[in-house]
Design a protein around this motif. Structure first.
Motif, PDB file in Angstrom:
ATOM      1  N   LYS A 282       1.000  -1.461  -0.464  1.00 32.75           N
ATOM      2  CA  LYS A 282      -0.036  -0.159   0.303  1.00 32.75           C
ATOM      3  C   LYS A 282       0.619   0.916  -0.013  1.00 32.75           C
ATOM      4  N   SER A 283       0.347   2.046  -0.151  1.00 34.62           N
ATOM      5  CA  SER A 283       1.446   3.572  -0.158  1.00 34.62           C
ATOM      6  C   SER A 283       0.816   4.159   0.969  1.00 34.62           C
ATOM      7  N   GLN A 284       1.716   5.093   1.243  1.00 31.39           N
ATOM      8  CA  GLN A 284       1.841   5.498   2.246  1.00 31.39           C
ATOM      9  C   GLN A 284       0.440   6.108   3.126  1.00 31.39           C
ATOM     10  N   ALA A 285      -0.337   6.594   1.806  1.00 38.61           N
ATOM     11  CA  ALA A 285      -1.600   7.649   1.923  1.00 38.61           C
ATOM     12  C   ALA A 285      -2.457   7.220   2.139  1.00 38.61           C
ATOM     13  N   GLU A 286      -2.439   5.731   1.767  1.00 39.02           N
ATOM     14  CA  GLU A 286      -3.329   4.774   2.382  1.00 39.02           C
ATOM     15  C   GLU A 286      -3.279   4.510   3.351  1.00 39.02           C
ATOM     16  N   ILE A 287      -2.192   3.721   4.355  1.00 35.47           N
ATOM     17  CA  ILE A 287      -1.446   3.424   5.207  1.00 35.47           C
ATOM     18  C   ILE A 287      -2.123   4.323   6.504  1.00 35.47           C
ATOM     19  N   ASP A 288      -1.872   6.127   5.923  1.00 38.23           N
ATOM     20  CA  ASP A 288      -1.976   6.994   7.142  1.00 38.23           C
ATOM     21  C   ASP A 288      -3.455   7.066   7.056  1.00 38.23           C
ATOM     22  N   THR A 289      -4.343   6.595   5.769  1.00 34.79           N
ATOM     23  CA  THR A 289      -5.477   6.879   6.100  1.00 34.79           C
ATOM     24  C   THR A 289      -6.199   5.880   6.644  1.00 34.79           C
ATOM     25  N   MET A 290      -5.722   4.756   6.724  1.00 31.55           N
ATOM     26  CA  MET A 290      -6.262   3.122   7.284  1.00 31.55           C
ATOM     27  C   MET A 290      -6.545   3.334   9.252  1.00 31.55           C
ATOM     28  N   LYS A 291      -4.342   3.920   9.416  1.00 31.31           N
ATOM     29  CA  LYS A 291      -4.346   4.465  10.278  1.00 31.31           C
ATOM     30  C   LYS A 291      -5.383   5.232  11.632  1.00 31.31           C
ATOM     31  N   LEU A 292      -5.677   6.333  10.522  1.00 31.06           N
ATOM     32  CA  LEU A 292      -6.842   7.771  11.090  1.00 31.06           C
ATOM     33  C   LEU A 292      -8.067   6.255  11.093  1.00 31.06           C
ATOM     34  N   LYS A 293      -8.682   5.971  10.561  1.00 32.65           N
ATOM     35  CA  LYS A 293      -9.817   4.900  10.577  1.00 32.65           C
ATOM     36  C   LYS A 293     -10.103   4.553  12.013  1.00 32.65           C
ATOM     37  N   GLU A 294      -8.495   3.599  12.053  1.00 27.80           N
ATOM     38  CA  GLU A 294      -8.037   2.532  13.248  1.00 27.80           C
ATOM     39  C   GLU A 294      -8.795   3.681  14.369  1.00 27.80           C
ATOM     40  N   ILE A 295      -7.943   4.778  14.760  1.00 24.10           N
ATOM     41  CA  ILE A 295      -7.766   4.856  15.876  1.00 24.10           C
ATOM     42  C   ILE A 295      -9.020   6.182  15.777  1.00 24.10           C
ATOM     43  N   VAL A 296     -10.007   6.310  14.863  1.00 25.89           N
ATOM     44  CA  VAL A 296     -11.589   6.901  14.786  1.00 25.89           C
ATOM     45  C   VAL A 296     -12.555   5.799  15.432  1.00 25.89           C
ATOM     46  N   HIS A 297     -11.988   4.511  14.866  1.00 21.67           N
ATOM     47  CA  HIS A 297     -13.690   4.023  15.150  1.00 21.67           C
ATOM     48  C   HIS A 297     -13.207   2.863  16.890  1.00 21.67           C
ATOM     49  N   CYS A 298     -11.738   2.877  17.139  1.00 22.47           N
ATOM     50  CA  CYS A 298     -11.018   2.520  18.192  1.00 22.47           C
ATOM     51  C   CYS A 298     -12.242   3.891  19.141  1.00 22.47           C
ATOM     52  N   ARG A 299     -12.153   4.933  18.992  1.00 22.36           N
ATOM     53  CA  ARG A 299     -12.783   5.544  19.611  1.00 22.36           C
ATOM     54  C   ARG A 299     -14.087   5.835  20.046  1.00 22.36           C
ATOM     55  N   LEU A 300     -14.653   5.443  18.726  1.00 26.99           N
ATOM     56  CA  LEU A 300     -15.781   5.961  19.038  1.00 26.99           C
ATOM     57  C   LEU A 300     -16.265   4.330  20.220  1.00 26.99           C
ATOM     58  N   ALA A 301     -16.348   3.234  19.932  1.00 28.78           N
ATOM     59  CA  ALA A 301     -15.953   2.139  20.468  1.00 28.78           C
ATOM     60  C   ALA A 301     -16.095   1.894  21.835  1.00 28.78           C
ATOM     61  N   MET A 302     -14.879   3.276  22.398  1.00 29.00           N
ATOM     62  CA  MET A 302     -14.216   3.237  23.231  1.00 29.00           C
ATOM     63  C   MET A 302     -15.669   3.700  24.398  1.00 29.00           C
ATOM     64  N   PHE A 303     -15.921   5.385  23.651  1.00 32.59           N
ATOM     65  CA  PHE A 303     -17.520   5.882  23.765  1.00 32.59           C
ATOM     66  C   PHE A 303     -18.308   5.034  23.588  1.00 32.59           C
ATOM     67  N   ALA A 304     -18.577   4.110  22.750  1.00 31.73           N
ATOM     68  CA  ALA A 304     -20.066   2.629  23.223  1.00 31.73           C
ATOM     69  C   ALA A 304     -19.635   2.236  24.544  1.00 31.73           C
TER      70      ALA A 304
END
Length: 86
Positions: free
Chosen positions: A52-74
């Motif tokens: 994967k390109s660095q941009a795709e990796i950065d996008t996946m890392k951001l998605k992981e952070i956002v979804h983990c925070r949402l899961a912790m909030f839930a």
């Protein structure tokens, strides 16, 4: 909580979480000694990000952070509701 303490589940959780913390401490020490390991990278991606390109990796890392925070909030909402309605 009280039922888990009586049945021994909490002590078992303490054991496993303590073991995980030992491995985490070893990883942090290696990182501080200059191993090149990035924080939070335990090599558990299963090759999903390879090629994967660095941009795709950065996008996946951001998605992981956002979804983990949402899961912790839930989860905090579930715990709060369980305590208030008990």
């Amino acid at each position: 909580h009280d039922a888990a303490v009586e049945q021994g589940g909490m002590s078992q959780m303490l054991l496993w979480f303590s073991l995980l913390e030992v491995f985490d401490t070893i990883a942090v020490q290696q990182m501080l000694e200059g191993s090149g390991r990035a924080p939070g990278d335990f090599g558990l991606d299963g090759g999903f990000l390879k090629g994967k390109s660095q941009a795709e990796i950065d996008t996946m890392k951001l998605k992981e952070i956002v979804h983990c925070r949402l899961a912790m909030f839930a989860f905090s909402g579930v715990v709060t509701q369980a305590v208030l309605t008990q």
